[in-house]
Motif scaffolding. Structure first.
Motif, PDB file in Angstrom:
ATOM      1  N   UNK A 151     -48.881  44.077  22.020  1.00 50.51           N
ATOM      2  CA  UNK A 151     -49.861  43.950  20.937  1.00 50.51           C
ATOM      3  C   UNK A 151     -49.525  44.972  19.857  1.00 50.51           C
ATOM      4  N   UNK A 152     -49.371  44.499  18.611  1.00 51.92           N
ATOM      5  CA  UNK A 152     -48.919  45.343  17.509  1.00 51.92           C
ATOM      6  C   UNK A 152     -49.905  45.261  16.343  1.00 51.92           C
ATOM      7  N   UNK A 164     -42.382  39.015  27.126  1.00 52.31           N
ATOM      8  CA  UNK A 164     -42.935  39.932  28.127  1.00 52.31           C
ATOM      9  C   UNK A 164     -41.823  40.386  29.059  1.00 52.31           C
ATOM     10  N   UNK A 165     -41.729  41.700  29.252  1.00 52.56           N
ATOM     11  CA  UNK A 165     -40.705  42.279  30.120  1.00 52.56           C
ATOM     12  C   UNK A 165     -41.351  42.941  31.335  1.00 52.56           C
ATOM     13  N   UNK A 166     -40.698  42.815  32.471  1.00 49.26           N
ATOM     14  CA  UNK A 166     -41.200  43.483  33.675  1.00 49.26           C
ATOM     15  C   UNK A 166     -41.155  44.989  33.467  1.00 49.26           C
ATOM     16  N   UNK A 170     -38.791  37.266  13.505  1.00 46.56           N
ATOM     17  CA  UNK A 170     -38.403  38.354  14.403  1.00 46.56           C
ATOM     18  C   UNK A 170     -37.304  37.925  15.368  1.00 46.56           C
ATOM     19  N   UNK A 171     -37.135  36.616  15.602  1.00 47.77           N
ATOM     20  CA  UNK A 171     -36.082  36.160  16.516  1.00 47.77           C
ATOM     21  C   UNK A 171     -34.688  36.428  15.921  1.00 47.77           C
ATOM     22  N   UNK A 172     -34.356  35.890  14.731  1.00 46.04           N
ATOM     23  CA  UNK A 172     -33.042  36.246  14.171  1.00 46.04           C
ATOM     24  C   UNK A 172     -32.926  37.715  13.814  1.00 46.04           C
ATOM     25  N   UNK A 219     -38.438  45.352  21.661  1.00 40.79           N
ATOM     26  CA  UNK A 219     -39.829  45.614  21.260  1.00 40.79           C
ATOM     27  C   UNK A 219     -39.895  46.201  19.853  1.00 40.79           C
ATOM     28  N   UNK A 220     -38.943  47.084  19.532  1.00 44.15           N
ATOM     29  CA  UNK A 220     -38.943  47.713  18.207  1.00 44.15           C
ATOM     30  C   UNK A 220     -38.782  46.697  17.089  1.00 44.15           C
ATOM     31  N   UNK A 221     -38.214  45.509  17.412  1.00 43.89           N
ATOM     32  CA  UNK A 221     -38.055  44.479  16.394  1.00 43.89           C
ATOM     33  C   UNK A 221     -39.378  44.019  15.811  1.00 43.89           C
TER      34      UNK A 221
END
Length: 362
Positions: free
Chosen positions: A135-136, A89-91, A156-158, A308-310
């Motif tokens: 949410x995707x 989550x990003x501000x 999605x992390x790596x 987010x695009x990841x």
């Protein structure tokens, strides 16, 4: 609703009734179907990792679910949609340097802590409240096996590190920490993105063999000896040519010398991306020679999590079948067995082992 609650560090999770979450503006409520349990969750809940969680808290790092309700600013999401809920989550009030919290898990700095107080609870529950932009939508086939699809939260992390390093098709990548849970996911993700070769160093001979058997000759395993010079030479030789990029995903217990040996295999004008935990438990910091970085025009950057695009990119790779979740070894636990799931995850944290909480009856 029922949820697994961390009441204080060093005690088991308590599965109990808690209030249902209510969405405010810009938020969505989701019924959780599957949430991965990280292998190191036991270290977080015991307090050994010293994560900035504030008990009592419902932990959990994202998950698969169905939308229950949406706010007025959601124009495409509908109740009943199958979705992936991203924990990163990003501000919303700083586009350049947003504060970040990993919902139900961790945070960064004072701003991240403020976000964590608002979005306090994670996915180890029947329902969770998530920012709309986290949410995707998922393809229909994900409904057949939500527990297996929840592994995208690992991949999605790596994948974020590979995007940060701008990995191109045909390039040679070295994954430092390739035999670990995230490192092995990096190997699979890189190959799905078209990497020509992936050098996979590690000490675990059995896991190195598993990677070679699963992915074939594009993976070049290297058994490490612990001697920095010897290991650097072996990794460079295994590549059979220049190493374009190094992605470090070593765990906190790994010595910095291992990370340095891997990083210094990269070619002139190459890229090194740091995503692991080296130094987090003390010990020597990573020391890369200034002249080597400068004279070889090497790019070194850190990457925490992913853009987010990841999330969209990873969903597409899985949906297209180029990243195959079929071989994943998935063990599901109902919510009432949350503590058993945490113990199982700690004992089964190897490559492609996934422990999943499925809050509805399993």
């Amino acid at each position: 609703m029922r949820a697994a609650v961390l009441t204080r560090f060093g005690t088991p999770l308590t599965v109990r009734e808690t209030p249902d979450p209510e969405a405010l503006g810009g938020e969505v409520v989701v019924q959780v179907l599957a949430a991965c349990v990280p292998p190191y969750a036991v270290d977080v809940f015991s307090g050994r990792r010293n994560y900035p969680l504030r008990p009592p808290v419902i932990p959990g790092v994202g998950g698969i679910g169905r939308v229950v309700g949406v706010g007025p600013d959601a124009t495409r999401l509908r109740a009943g949609d199958l979705v992936w809920c991203d924990c990163t989550v990003r501000s919303r009030d700083d586009a350049l340097t947003p504060d970040i919290t990993l919902q139900g898990w961790s945070s960064r700095g004072d701003g991240g802590a403020r976000l964590a107080r608002h979005l306090h609870d994670g996915s180890f529950a029947e329902f969770m409240r998530v920012p709309t932009e986290n949410v995707y939508p998922l393809p229909a086939e994900a409904a057949k096996d939500p527990a297996r699809w929840s592994a995208l939260g690992v991949y999605v992390i790596p994948y974020g590190g590979l995007l940060a390093g701008e990995l191109h098709a045909g390039e040679t990548l070295l994954v430092s920490g390739a035999t670990g849970n995230l490192g092995s996911a990096a190997v699979a993700a890189a190959l799905a993105m078209g990497a020509g070769r992936v050098v996979a160093p590690g000490r675990n001979r059995a896991v190195l063999g598993l990677l070679a058997d699963r992915f074939g000759p594009r993976v070049r395993p290297v058994e490490l000896t612990g001697d920095e010079t010897t290991d650097r030479t072996a990794m460079s030789a295994a590549a059979g040519g220049p190493i374009d990029m190094v992605l470090d995903l070593l765990p906190p217990a790994a010595p910095s010398s291992v990370a340095r040996a891997a990083a210094m295999t990269v070619r002139e004008y190459g890229r090194v991306v740091l995503m692991g935990g080296v130094g987090m438990l003390g010990g020597a910091d990573l020391a890369l020679p200034y002249p080597w970085i400068m004279r070889n025009s090497v790019t070194v950057r850190g990457q925490w999590m992913y853009p987010r695009s990841g999330n969209v990119g990873m969903i597409r790779l899985i949906a297209a079948g180029v990243l195959d979740l079929g071989p994943e070894r998935v063990r599901s636990f109902p919510l009432d067995a949350a503590n058993e799931a945490v113990e199982y995850a700690a004992a089964h944290g190897g490559p492609f082992d996934r422990t999943v909480l499925t809050p509805p009856a399993a």
